[in-house]
Motif scaffolding. Structure first.
Motif, PDB file in Angstrom:
ATOM      1  N   THR A  88       0.780  -1.239   0.000  1.00 34.45           N
ATOM      2  CA  THR A  88       0.000   0.000   0.000  1.00 34.45           C
ATOM      3  C   THR A  88       0.812   1.291   0.000  1.00 34.45           C
ATOM      4  OG1 THR A  88      -0.120  -0.061   2.433  1.00 34.45           O
ATOM      5  CG2 THR A  88      -1.922  -1.109   1.217  1.00 34.45           C
ATOM      6  N   ILE A  89       2.060   1.251   0.456  1.00 37.85           N
ATOM      7  CA  ILE A  89       2.838   2.474   0.628  1.00 37.85           C
ATOM      8  C   ILE A  89       3.821   2.659  -0.514  1.00 37.85           C
ATOM      9  CG2 ILE A  89       4.440   3.721   2.139  1.00 37.85           C
ATOM     10  CD1 ILE A  89       1.511   3.392   3.172  1.00 37.85           C
ATOM     11  N   LYS A  90       3.792   3.841  -1.100  1.00 37.76           N
ATOM     12  CA  LYS A  90       4.706   4.163  -2.196  1.00 37.76           C
ATOM     13  C   LYS A  90       5.462   5.456  -1.852  1.00 37.76           C
ATOM     14  CE  LYS A  90       1.261   6.655  -4.976  1.00 37.76           C
ATOM     15  NZ  LYS A  90       0.290   6.761  -3.890  1.00 37.76           N
TER      16      LYS A  90
ATOM     17  N   LYS B 127      -1.093  13.894   2.088  1.00 40.05           N
ATOM     18  CA  LYS B 127      -0.088  12.854   1.871  1.00 40.05           C
ATOM     19  C   LYS B 127      -0.240  11.675   2.839  1.00 40.05           C
ATOM     20  CE  LYS B 127       3.556  15.939   0.131  1.00 40.05           C
ATOM     21  NZ  LYS B 127       4.952  16.417   0.359  1.00 40.05           N
ATOM     22  N   THR B 128      -1.110  11.829   3.824  1.00 42.55           N
ATOM     23  CA  THR B 128      -1.288  10.776   4.821  1.00 42.55           C
ATOM     24  C   THR B 128      -1.988   9.579   4.187  1.00 42.55           C
ATOM     25  OG1 THR B 128      -1.540  12.475   6.541  1.00 42.55           O
ATOM     26  CG2 THR B 128      -2.170  10.218   7.109  1.00 42.55           C
ATOM     27  N   LYS B 129      -1.291   8.453   4.134  1.00 45.44           N
ATOM     28  CA  LYS B 129      -1.839   7.249   3.506  1.00 45.44           C
ATOM     29  C   LYS B 129      -2.305   6.227   4.539  1.00 45.44           C
ATOM     30  CE  LYS B 129      -2.749   4.560  -0.023  1.00 45.44           C
ATOM     31  NZ  LYS B 129      -1.739   4.209  -1.041  1.00 45.44           N
ATOM     32  N   MET B 130      -1.679   6.233   5.713  1.00 45.94           N
ATOM     33  CA  MET B 130      -1.980   5.174   6.676  1.00 45.94           C
ATOM     34  C   MET B 130      -1.674   5.638   8.101  1.00 45.94           C
ATOM     35  SD  MET B 130      -0.229   1.342   6.876  1.00 45.94           S
ATOM     36  CE  MET B 130      -1.137   0.716   5.456  1.00 45.94           C
ATOM     37  N   ILE B 131      -2.412   5.076   9.044  1.00 44.43           N
ATOM     38  CA  ILE B 131      -2.100   5.195  10.465  1.00 44.43           C
ATOM     39  C   ILE B 131      -1.919   3.774  11.003  1.00 44.43           C
ATOM     40  CG2 ILE B 131      -2.981   5.835  12.746  1.00 44.43           C
ATOM     41  CD1 ILE B 131      -4.366   8.207  11.493  1.00 44.43           C
ATOM     42  N   ILE B 132      -0.889   3.573  11.823  1.00 44.15           N
ATOM     43  CA  ILE B 132      -0.640   2.263  12.435  1.00 44.15           C
ATOM     44  C   ILE B 132      -0.902   2.367  13.935  1.00 44.15           C
ATOM     45  CG2 ILE B 132       1.034   0.437  12.880  1.00 44.15           C
ATOM     46  CD1 ILE B 132       2.516   1.238  10.357  1.00 44.15           C
ATOM     47  N   ILE B 133      -1.773   1.501  14.433  1.00 44.75           N
ATOM     48  CA  ILE B 133      -2.014   1.420  15.875  1.00 44.75           C
ATOM     49  C   ILE B 133      -1.644   0.024  16.366  1.00 44.75           C
ATOM     50  CG2 ILE B 133      -3.810   3.184  15.920  1.00 44.75           C
ATOM     51  CD1 ILE B 133      -5.898   0.920  16.023  1.00 44.75           C
ATOM     52  N   ASN B 134      -1.374  -0.062  17.661  1.00 47.46           N
ATOM     53  CA  ASN B 134      -0.987  -1.336  18.277  1.00 47.46           C
ATOM     54  C   ASN B 134      -1.619  -1.402  19.664  1.00 47.46           C
ATOM     55  OD1 ASN B 134       2.100  -2.507  19.775  1.00 47.46           O
ATOM     56  ND2 ASN B 134       0.354  -3.702  19.105  1.00 47.46           N
TER      57      ASN B 134
ATOM     58  N   GLU C 271      10.095   3.019   5.314  1.00 41.38           N
ATOM     59  CA  GLU C 271      11.223   3.620   4.601  1.00 41.38           C
ATOM     60  C   GLU C 271      11.620   2.801   3.378  1.00 41.38           C
ATOM     61  OE1 GLU C 271      15.968   4.622   5.398  1.00 41.38           O
ATOM     62  OE2 GLU C 271      14.627   4.233   7.105  1.00 41.38           O
ATOM     63  N   LEU C 272      11.602   1.487   3.532  1.00 41.68           N
ATOM     64  CA  LEU C 272      12.006   0.596   2.441  1.00 41.68           C
ATOM     65  C   LEU C 272      11.184   0.831   1.180  1.00 41.68           C
ATOM     66  CD1 LEU C 272      13.873  -1.824   1.722  1.00 41.68           C
ATOM     67  CD2 LEU C 272      12.045  -3.326   2.531  1.00 41.68           C
ATOM     68  N   PHE C 273       9.919   1.174   1.351  1.00 42.32           N
ATOM     69  CA  PHE C 273       9.038   1.361   0.200  1.00 42.32           C
ATOM     70  C   PHE C 273       8.804   2.835  -0.139  1.00 42.32           C
ATOM     71  CE2 PHE C 273       8.295  -2.932   1.629  1.00 42.32           C
ATOM     72  CZ  PHE C 273       8.441  -3.619   0.427  1.00 42.32           C
ATOM     73  N   GLY C 274       9.687   3.693   0.368  1.00 40.43           N
ATOM     74  CA  GLY C 274       9.673   5.091  -0.043  1.00 40.43           C
ATOM     75  C   GLY C 274       8.754   5.978   0.742  1.00 40.43           C
ATOM     76  N   GLY C 275       8.113   5.436   1.758  1.00 44.78           N
ATOM     77  CA  GLY C 275       7.212   6.235   2.564  1.00 44.78           C
ATOM     78  C   GLY C 275       7.956   7.065   3.599  1.00 44.78           C
ATOM     79  N   LYS C 276       7.241   7.944   4.247  1.00 46.39           N
ATOM     80  CA  LYS C 276       7.806   8.800   5.290  1.00 46.39           C
ATOM     81  C   LYS C 276       7.045   8.560   6.595  1.00 46.39           C
ATOM     82  CE  LYS C 276       8.669  13.640   6.569  1.00 46.39           C
ATOM     83  NZ  LYS C 276       8.481  15.057   6.179  1.00 46.39           N
ATOM     84  N   THR C 277       7.779   8.230   7.641  1.00 46.19           N
ATOM     85  CA  THR C 277       7.159   8.016   8.941  1.00 46.19           C
ATOM     86  C   THR C 277       6.905   9.346   9.640  1.00 46.19           C
ATOM     87  OG1 THR C 277       8.262   5.880   9.210  1.00 46.19           O
ATOM     88  CG2 THR C 277       7.419   6.931  11.196  1.00 46.19           C
TER      89      THR C 277
END
Length: 385
Positions: A111-113, A163-170, A133-139
């Motif tokens: 999903t991340i480019k 530019k916000t593509k995703m949010i990660i929760i845990n 980072e590996l897939f070019g995204g910015k944290t």
């Protein structure tokens, strides 16, 4: 061996060796009690071991289907229905993975480019940021409140842009043990409603929650579920971290993209283990009793530490407990963790490595998924410090 003289341009030049590998290696070298890496040191259920053995004897030793065997996917669908009242299709919305970390890696890679922004909360599990980072995204990192690990949702709102593509929760959260509340999830749902932002919900400790708290799965909230990849781990649930079997649940359109990547970086997951897990899940008590099981260990560990110089708030979930050592030394958490391992023969994890800019709050993480004897030995060491 001949010397390799051709330059390799690293895709992750700033990524060091995992702190888990470092501290576990040091614990082995120093013959120390290893409460650093999150793995149980007690035996798994003999019934589950026998089911795996029987699956092998019965010939389930060749490739499993790419999405996972249907009986296991069906069992997961039934579990989601029973626990959260949500129906997921075993055919198109559930995929068996080689552990939760592989599921997380696959979600991000699918999903991340380049140029996409992903919001994460720190301290964060250490696989999120390198994969982005590996897939070019910015944290985009949000530091949790160091006192209680709560989320400032207004801060999150201010970080969301086109530019916000995703949010990660845990949740339950590694390393803090905090559990997201219904209020947290409702605020997140309100933020994401009417956006195209995806959600990656890391729920590997969903069954390890204490003090009567309830797991607030993303599946419970319609505006979250419709955009959520939910990842989970049988290794965490059934004390078999070395089996590396997990799963990803997501709406069919998201699962379709997930499986495009999954088929090439894993294809099929361990077949006999899948057969065994499908049978084992038929008895809900095999996972519903985990909260009580681990709460007894948490309570034992903390009772033994009540007279120590460490400060703590009881973990609300996971099998990790944070201990604050600010009354003991002014050393950095990393230096203190190393010294404890070498001199006191007990290994924990420094939390700064998971924080933004290695923010040091004088806290170490210890795993209490250990035998009672191990916990007593650990507490005896810690109380002498």
């Amino acid at each position: 061996m001949p010397t390799y003289n051709y330059p390799i341009i690293s895709k992750l030049p700033e990524v060091p060796t995992s702190i888990f590998a470092i501290m576990s290696g040091l614990a082995t070298e120093q013959n120390a009690l290893n409460l650093s890496q999150g793995f149980p040191n007690f035996k798994s259920d003999s019934k589950l071991i026998e089911l795996v053995n029987q699956a092998m004897v019965n010939g389930n030793n060749q490739y499993a289907p790419m999405p996972g065997i249907f009986s296991l996917r069906k069992a997961i669908a039934q579990k989601m229905e029973n626990l959260y009242g949500v129906s997921y299709s075993p055919e198109t919305e559930i995929t068996i993975t080689a552990g939760a970390t592989q599921a997380i890696f696959t979600v991000i890679s699918a999903t991340i480019k380049k140029g996409d922004e992903v919001i994460i909360f720190k301290p964060a599990y250490d696989c999120y940021e390198p994969t982005i980072e590996l897939f070019g995204g910015k944290t985009i990192a949000v530091q949790l409140n160091p006192e209680d690990f709560t989320i400032n949702w207004q801060e999150v709102k201010g970080l969301i842009n086109n530019k916000t593509k995703m949010i990660i929760i845990n949740s339950p959260h590694n390393p803090s043990g905090r559990v997201l509340s219904k209020g947290d999830m409702l605020q997140l749902e309100a933020l994401l409603k009417n956006t195209n932002i995806l959600l990656l919900s890391d729920e590997v400790y969903e069954h390890i929650i204490f003090d009567g708290e309830k797991h607030q799965s993303a599946a419970l909230y319609p505006a979250l579920a419709e955009r959520a990849f939910i990842t989970a781990s049988f290794g965490k649930t059934f004390h078999n971290t070395g089996w590396k079997v997990g799963y990803c649940v997501a709406p069919s359109e998201l699962t379709k993209e997930f499986r495009k990547i999954h088929q090439f970086n894993v294809f099929g997951v361990n077949h006999p283990t899948q057969v065994a897990l499908a049978e084992y899940l038929k008895i809900p008590s095999n996972y519903l009793g985990l909260g009580d099981f681990y709460q007894e260990k948490r309570d034992l560990f903390l009772t033994l530490l009540k007279d120590s110089r460490f400060q703590f708030k009881p973990s609300k979930g996971t099998y990790f407990q944070l201990l604050n050592f600010k009354n003991i030394t002014s050393e950095s958490d990393y230096d203190f963790a190393v010294r404890l391992t070498k001199e006191q023969k007990i290994a924990g994890i420094p939390i700064s490595v998971f924080n933004e800019n290695k923010y040091d709050t004088k806290v170490l993480r210890f795993c209490f998924a250990k035998t009672d004897d191990t916990l007593r030995k650990a507490a005896e060491i810690l109380c002498k410090i």
